[in-house]
Design a protein around this motif. Structure first.
Motif, short mmCIF file in Angstrom:
data_model
loop_
_atom_site.label_atom_id
_atom_site.label_comp_id
_atom_site.label_asym_id
_atom_site.label_seq_id
_atom_site.Cartn_x
_atom_site.Cartn_y
_atom_site.Cartn_z
N GLY A 91 37.92 36.83 38.34
CA GLY A 91 37.23 37.48 39.74
C GLY A 91 38.36 38.57 40.30
O GLY A 91 37.73 39.20 41.30
N SER A 92 39.39 38.60 39.96
CA SER A 92 40.41 39.58 40.49
C SER A 92 40.02 41.01 40.30
O SER A 92 39.72 41.57 39.17
CB SER A 92 41.91 39.16 40.18
N ASP A 93 40.29 42.01 41.14
CA ASP A 93 40.24 43.59 41.00
C ASP A 93 41.40 44.18 41.94
O ASP A 93 41.04 44.04 43.15
CB ASP A 93 38.98 43.81 41.42
N VAL A 94 42.47 44.40 41.38
CA VAL A 94 43.53 44.95 42.33
C VAL A 94 43.74 46.30 41.80
O VAL A 94 43.79 46.80 40.69
CB VAL A 94 44.82 44.00 42.12
N VAL A 139 53.22 59.75 37.24
CA VAL A 139 52.70 58.53 38.15
C VAL A 139 51.12 58.50 38.09
O VAL A 139 50.78 59.25 37.61
CB VAL A 139 53.06 59.11 39.68
N ALA A 140 50.84 57.10 38.29
CA ALA A 140 49.22 57.06 38.30
C ALA A 140 48.91 55.69 39.27
O ALA A 140 50.03 54.90 39.56
CB ALA A 140 49.08 56.63 36.85
N ASP A 141 47.91 55.70 39.56
CA ASP A 141 47.12 54.66 40.27
C ASP A 141 46.84 53.72 39.35
O ASP A 141 45.79 54.22 38.26
CB ASP A 141 46.20 54.80 41.30
N LEU A 142 47.03 52.36 39.23
CA LEU A 142 46.61 51.38 38.29
C LEU A 142 45.53 50.40 38.78
O LEU A 142 45.96 49.71 39.55
CB LEU A 142 47.82 50.65 37.57
N ARG A 143 44.30 50.44 38.33
CA ARG A 143 43.41 49.62 38.66
C ARG A 143 43.51 48.41 37.53
O ARG A 143 42.97 48.68 36.35
CB ARG A 143 41.88 50.25 38.57
N VAL A 144 43.58 47.16 37.87
CA VAL A 144 43.49 46.14 36.85
C VAL A 144 42.49 44.87 37.29
O VAL A 144 42.54 44.55 38.81
CB VAL A 144 45.05 45.48 37.05
N ARG A 145 41.58 44.52 36.39
CA ARG A 145 40.75 43.40 36.55
C ARG A 145 40.72 42.22 35.93
O ARG A 145 41.41 42.58 34.69
CB ARG A 145 39.10 44.22 36.43
N HIS A 146 40.34 41.28 36.34
CA HIS A 146 40.61 39.96 35.46
C HIS A 146 39.84 40.16 33.93
O HIS A 146 38.84 40.89 33.99
CB HIS A 146 39.93 38.93 36.12
N ALA A 147 40.61 39.76 33.02
CA ALA A 147 40.17 40.20 31.47
C ALA A 147 40.85 38.74 30.69
O ALA A 147 41.81 38.38 31.09
CB ALA A 147 40.49 41.22 30.93
#
Length: 446
Positions: free
Chosen positions: A260-263, A301-309
């Protein structure tokens, strides 16, 4: 020897999905170098986004002790009024490096070609770390060392002017050793050459060139050949420090393993010599999306979006090791929750970090219920297939900030709380780590 602060035990319990946007501290490697190179420039260097952890503050204190003026403004911007290459002054007392191996090794290089004598001291953890790999090439350039047994701190060195330029092939992949030699070469007549058979993080090369040093990097059959012309004149710079990928790694793994994570992690340095953890996690099946890719101060540089997988075990490519050596502890955590077996080798350098990180992580993960096998240069881990681990143990962190943070991440997917025997060392690299964890997960901190 400086006393370590009193232990601060901390119990950490899982609190469900991690959600939100975070900005991690500035890159530690770039922060150290910003202060050092700014102190060697003539004029005023400004730095935004400097990591204000204990390790970097130790570098700032050392440069002040040798004549540079370094101040922090109320807006968080740091200013450095440099003294010029060759202009460092004799420190009046021992330089206390705290827990910072980077500060120690790079400053040893910097001082090797200055006519001064300096004594380095550190905390109990740093005093166990070998300095011989730096002492050897710097001695060839003319510096003299009196070290504690095993080439350890406390250590006194005497620089030589003029130092002797050398050509040196790195026997182990180490950005710290490479950087120490290049820094010694700054005030050494002629050309100092470092040959790097395996590429390591290249912040020193990028930043030295940005400050105006005459530096070349060329491929060769023997590896990367880096040459620097001495008696350099460095020009002051305005530096924006990208977010530290080593700090971002904790949130990439935490969000990957907790359902359920989304960071989203903002402003992460994506230098290819540092971003091996992103490559490795993606090989395992992690859902990491790079957004707003850009260049800041010569660094990608980048923004990193990580979701549970769901993650799958892999054989970690050994050639990734130099680009993620500090991230192996938290990669071991990811592997503990993956499906199948992860084989992570080629990381013998972990044995001589703030702690023996292979032994420390094998013991810690075993204590919370993971199935791990320690090998000389890494670890073999049979994951849970996404199920939580038991937890419920007290972890010996060995005064190592990355062990403490890695187990805090593991605790996010454990059935029972995990207790760190000492959370205080986290302040060396990520002072706001636990408050960020609290904000993302509402985690129970006691």
């Amino acid at each position: 020897m400086p006393a370590h602060a009193p232990a601060r035990p901390l119990e950490i319990a899982a609190a469900g999905p991690l959600r939100g946007t975070v900005r991690v501290p500035g890159d530690k490697s770039i922060s150290h170098r910003s202060l050092m190179f700014g102190a060697l420039a003539i004029g005023r260097t400004t730095v935004d986004g400097l990591l204000e952890g204990e390790d970097v503050l130790a570098t700032a204190a050392a440069m002040r002790a040798m004549g540079a003026r370094i101040d922090r403004g109320d807006d968080g911007r740091w200013t450095i009024d440099g003294v010029g290459v060759g202009g460092l002054m004799q420190p009046e007392q021992a330089l206390d490096m705290g827990n910072s191996g980077t500060s120690t090794r790079l400053l040893m290089g910097l001082l090797a070609s200055h006519r001064l004598t300096a004594t380095f001291v550190g905390d109990a953890s740093l005093s166990k770390r070998p300095m011989g790999r730096v002492i050897e090439p710097l001695s060839a350039m003319g510096a003299e060392f009196t070290a504690s047994p095993g080439g350890r701190l406390p250590l006194t060195m005497r620089g030589l002017v003029p130092a002797v330029p050398i050509e040196y092939t790195l026997p182990v992949a180490s950005a710290q050793v490479k950087s120490a030699i290049l820094l010694a070469g700054l005030n050494t007549p002629g050309i100092t050459t470092v040959i790097e058979p395996v590429p390591t993080r290249d912040h020193s090369e990028r930043m030295l060139a940005g400050f105006g040093a005459e530096l070349t990097v060329e491929p060769s059959p023997a590896g990367r050949v880096i040459r620097i012309r001495g008696e350099a004149e460095l020009k002051p710079q305005s530096i924006v420090v990208p977010g530290d990928p080593s700090s971002a790694a904790f949130w990439l793994v935490a969000a990957s393993i907790v359902p359920g994570s989304d960071v989203t992690v903002l402003n992460v340095g994506m230098n290819p010599t540092r971003s091996g953890i992103v490559t490795a996690l993606r090989l395992m099946g992690a859902d990491i999306e790079a957004l707003a890719e850009r260049e800041v101060g010569g660094e990608p540089v980048a923004d990193l979006r990580v979701r549970h997988a769901p993650l799958s075990g892999i054989e970690v490519p050994p050639d990734l090791a130099p680009s993620m050596i500090d991230e192996y502890p938290v990669l071991f955590v990811a592997a503990a929750f993956a499906s199948g077996r992860t084989i992570a080798r080629g990381a013998e350098e972990l044995r001589v970090k703030e702690s023996d990180r292979i032994a420390a992580m094998a013991a810690a993960l075993s204590a919370i219920g993971a199935r791990v096998e320690e090998v000389e240069d890494g670890m073999i881990i049979d994951g849970t297939g996404g199920d939580p681990l038991a937890g419920g143990a007290t972890i010996t962190t060995h005064l190592d900030h990355r062990i403490a943070m890695s187990l805090s991440v593991a605790a996010q997917h454990c059935r029972a709380p995990v207790t760190l025997d000492d959370a205080a060392p986290v302040a060396t690299s990520y002072p706001g780590f636990f408050s960020t964890l609290d904000a993302l997960a509402g985690v129970a901190l006691k």
